[in-house]
Write an enzyme that holds these catalytic residues in place. Structure first.
Site, short mmCIF file in Angstrom:
data_model
loop_
_atom_site.label_atom_id
_atom_site.label_comp_id
_atom_site.label_asym_id
_atom_site.label_seq_id
_atom_site.Cartn_x
_atom_site.Cartn_y
_atom_site.Cartn_z
N ASP A 272 16.66 42.74 -34.67
CA ASP A 272 15.38 41.81 -34.43
C ASP A 272 15.24 42.14 -32.70
OD1 ASP A 272 13.69 39.59 -33.87
OD2 ASP A 272 14.95 38.07 -34.61
N HIS B 228 11.83 34.34 -43.26
CA HIS B 228 12.54 33.76 -41.97
C HIS B 228 13.35 32.76 -42.81
CE1 HIS B 228 12.26 31.55 -37.98
NE2 HIS B 228 13.21 32.42 -38.21
N TRP C 178 10.51 35.14 -25.03
CA TRP C 178 12.03 34.98 -25.42
C TRP C 178 12.12 35.54 -26.68
CZ3 TRP C 178 14.47 31.93 -29.18
CH2 TRP C 178 15.77 31.90 -29.08
N ARG D 6 22.08 42.07 -40.13
CA ARG D 6 21.42 42.13 -39.02
C ARG D 6 22.37 42.30 -37.61
NH1 ARG D 6 17.60 37.58 -35.65
NH2 ARG D 6 19.55 37.29 -34.63
N ARG E 199 7.15 38.25 -42.85
CA ARG E 199 8.32 37.29 -42.77
C ARG E 199 8.05 36.00 -42.65
NH1 ARG E 199 11.47 37.19 -39.01
NH2 ARG E 199 13.48 36.69 -40.10
N HIS F 201 12.65 40.41 -31.23
CA HIS F 201 12.37 39.18 -30.75
C HIS F 201 11.21 39.27 -29.85
CE1 HIS F 201 13.38 34.85 -30.30
NE2 HIS F 201 13.84 34.88 -31.71
N ASP G 98 17.80 26.99 -38.13
CA ASP G 98 17.05 26.05 -37.84
C ASP G 98 15.75 25.52 -38.84
OD1 ASP G 98 16.33 28.44 -35.74
OD2 ASP G 98 14.38 27.61 -36.74
N GLU H 197 7.66 35.60 -38.72
CA GLU H 197 8.38 34.26 -38.57
C GLU H 197 7.58 33.31 -37.67
OE1 GLU H 197 12.00 35.47 -36.66
OE2 GLU H 197 11.56 34.38 -34.95
N HIS I 142 23.77 37.79 -40.39
CA HIS I 142 23.53 37.87 -38.86
C HIS I 142 25.05 38.49 -38.58
CE1 HIS I 142 19.91 35.27 -37.54
NE2 HIS I 142 19.67 35.81 -38.60
N TYR J 230 19.53 37.35 -26.61
CA TYR J 230 19.08 36.69 -27.54
C TYR J 230 19.97 37.24 -28.97
CZ TYR J 230 17.04 36.10 -32.59
OH TYR J 230 16.73 35.81 -33.48
N GLU K 286 16.29 36.44 -45.20
CA GLU K 286 17.17 36.05 -44.19
C GLU K 286 18.02 34.87 -44.65
OE1 GLU K 286 17.39 35.54 -39.39
OE2 GLU K 286 15.41 34.68 -40.45
N ASN L 249 11.61 23.92 -34.81
CA ASN L 249 12.82 23.99 -33.72
C ASN L 249 12.09 23.72 -32.32
OD1 ASN L 249 15.11 24.32 -32.81
ND2 ASN L 249 15.34 26.33 -32.79
N GLU M 136 12.50 44.22 -36.34
CA GLU M 136 11.76 42.89 -36.52
C GLU M 136 10.85 42.44 -35.33
OE1 GLU M 136 14.13 40.05 -38.02
OE2 GLU M 136 13.13 38.40 -37.01
C1 GCO Z 1 15.34 34.93 -36.70
C2 GCO Z 1 14.55 34.35 -35.46
C3 GCO Z 1 15.20 32.93 -35.19
C4 GCO Z 1 14.19 32.38 -34.07
C5 GCO Z 1 14.52 30.81 -34.41
C6 GCO Z 1 13.62 29.99 -33.39
O1 GCO Z 1 15.09 36.02 -36.79
O2 GCO Z 1 16.03 34.22 -37.49
O3 GCO Z 1 14.09 35.22 -34.73
O4 GCO Z 1 16.64 33.27 -34.65
O5 GCO Z 1 14.51 32.58 -32.75
O6 GCO Z 1 14.22 30.49 -35.70
O7 GCO Z 1 13.68 28.73 -33.58
MG MG Z 2 13.56 36.79 -35.73
#
Ligand code: GCO
Ligand code: MG
Length: 404
Positions: free
Chosen positions: A212, A314, A404, A148, A285, A214, A318, A264, A123, A160, A341, A38, A238
């Site tokens: 998550d 993961h 991020w 999630r 993951r 992140h 994307d 991920e 999600h 996020y 996921e 991505n 996560e």
């Molecule tokens: C998740 C991830 C995604 C990522 C994305 C980045 O847990 O699914 O954190 O949301 O941010 O795959 O490209």
């Molecule tokens: Mg994630």
């Protein structure tokens, strides 16, 4: 002898960008691999087209392990998301070919089904807690057993995991430059336990609840959050801290019994070796596409099994449906599967990718078609040209760049 006669990259954007590798053999069998990274799609496309595809022609498609070692060791420059995603695409396409030649779904080549279905988590998101609770209810009604939950942090314009009210993706931006979001840890640490507590209050403990972070906290902040979340009995927390600092998880572990999931952004077994062997995490993951394909992912999962760590691949939108299908074949066959996921794919993805996996009562199944069970319509793919996009960046209130 059967040989590979062609390897070609297809870049298409049906809903979002996907990079697909097509491998054809002298017997006319076609295998598909996902090579999507991505925001950096064309780097993998070029790596494949310029450096890998020319090496594949003339090789025996059934020598999957040898091809993996040849591409990994032969490059000399090891690991990294671009290299490992490219190798993954080749590996997955070769497993697809092997399944088609054998007349068997890939999971049977991996030892057969070790379970009846693959538990998935979806999600649920909301601009505020009531909106999140509505979204959780919607997913529970659809049959999901694991959810999630992410909600906007009060006071922050964007968080996020929370799409804008017009239903657009929460990433990436369509402009030439990345969107810039503001991040503030203190309100997040206050609101996250309240938000997850509200989900438990409304839905009880009969659903699996995940969250998550992140990569946004320091180890001690993550320890505090994990402790605050303990009454809500999360399935996992996560990516609490930036994942490349494996030793940081020792600090988090000292402070909380909330289960931890990471991986991920990893692309090799070396990225998670310490986390697994020191039992610093509960779920690994890594994904088929970003961690070297079925061949390498199985190696990671086998190491994890030795240390009581379960899988939780993961599976975001994307990664293409080819990736999800490959993940499901692995998930069905490994002994230490945990959860998968499942974000789904936005239309018109189904015009390009014909999938055979099915969802029922909270579980996915890859289906029993020979190979992966996914086919790509190249004419449809050509209707959706590449659409360059950027992932956002985060800044703290003082303007400095944050994770991020
Ligand atoms: C998740 C991830 C995604 C990522 C994305 C980045 O847990 O699914 O954190 O949301 O941010 O795959 O490209
Ligand atoms: Mg994630």
């Amino acid at each position: 002898m059967t040989t590979i006669t062609e390897a070609r990259v297809i870049v298409t954007a049906p809903g979002r960008n996907y990079v697909t590798l097509k491998i054809t053999t002298s017997d006319g069998v076609v295998g598909w691999g996902d090579a999507t990274l991505n925001g950096r799609e064309l780097a993998v496309a070029a790596y494949l087209t310029e450096h890998v595809c020319p090496l594949l022609v003339g090789r025996d498609p059934a020598r999957i392990e040898d091809t993996w070692q040849f591409l990994y060791k032969g490059a000399y420059w090891r690991r990294g998301p671009v290299t490992m995603t490219a190798i993954a695409a080749v590996d997955v396409a070769l497993w697809d070919i092997l399944g088609k030649v054998a007349g068997l779904p890939v999971y049977k080549l991996l030892g057969g089904a070790a379970r009846d279905g693959v538990l998935v988590y979806c999600h649920a998101t909301g601009e505020d807690v009531p909106a999140l609770l509505d979204d959780v209810a919607r997913h529970v009604d659809q049959g999901y057993l694991a959810v999630r939950a992410q909600a906007a942090v009060p006071g922050l314009a964007k968080t996020y995991g929370v799409p804008t009210p017009d239903g657009k993706l929460y990433e990436p931006a369509s402009s030439a430059l990345p969107e810039e979001h503001l991040w503030d840890t203190a309100p997040y640490l206050r609101s996250a336990p309240e938000m997850l507590g509200a989900v438990r209050e409304r839905f009880g403990f009969g659903i699996h609840l995940l969250h998550d972070v992140h990569h946004r906290l320091t180890p001690i902040e993550a320890g505090r959050l994990g402790r605050d979340l303990e009454p809500h009995r999360l399935f996992w927390m996560e990516d609490p801290t930036p994942a490349e600092d494996q030793a940081a998880f020792r600090v988090i572990r000292q402070h909380t019994t909330t289960p931890l999931a990471v991986g991920e952004v990893f692309n090799s077994i070396w990225d998670c070796q310490q986390l697994i062997t020191e039992r610093l995490i509960d779920y690994i993951r890594t994904s088929v596409t970003h961690a070297g394909g079925i061949t390498h992912l199985r190696r990671i999962f086998a190491l994890a099994d030795l240390y009581g760590v379960r899988t939780g691949s993961h599976g975001p939108g994307d990664l293409s449906p080819v990736s999800l299908a490959a993940a499901l074949h692995v998930d069905l066959s490994v002994p230490n599967f945990g959860i998968q996921e499942f974000m789904g794919h936005r239309e018109p993805a189904s015009e390009v990718f014909r999938t055979g996996y099915t969802f029922e009562n909270g579980y996915l199944h890859p289906g029993d078609e020979p190979g992966l069970g996914v086919e790509v319509d190249e004419e449809a793919a050509a209707r959706f040209p590449y659409d360059p996009r950027q992932l956002p960046v985060n800044r703290r209130l003082d303007g400095s760049v944050h994770d991020w």
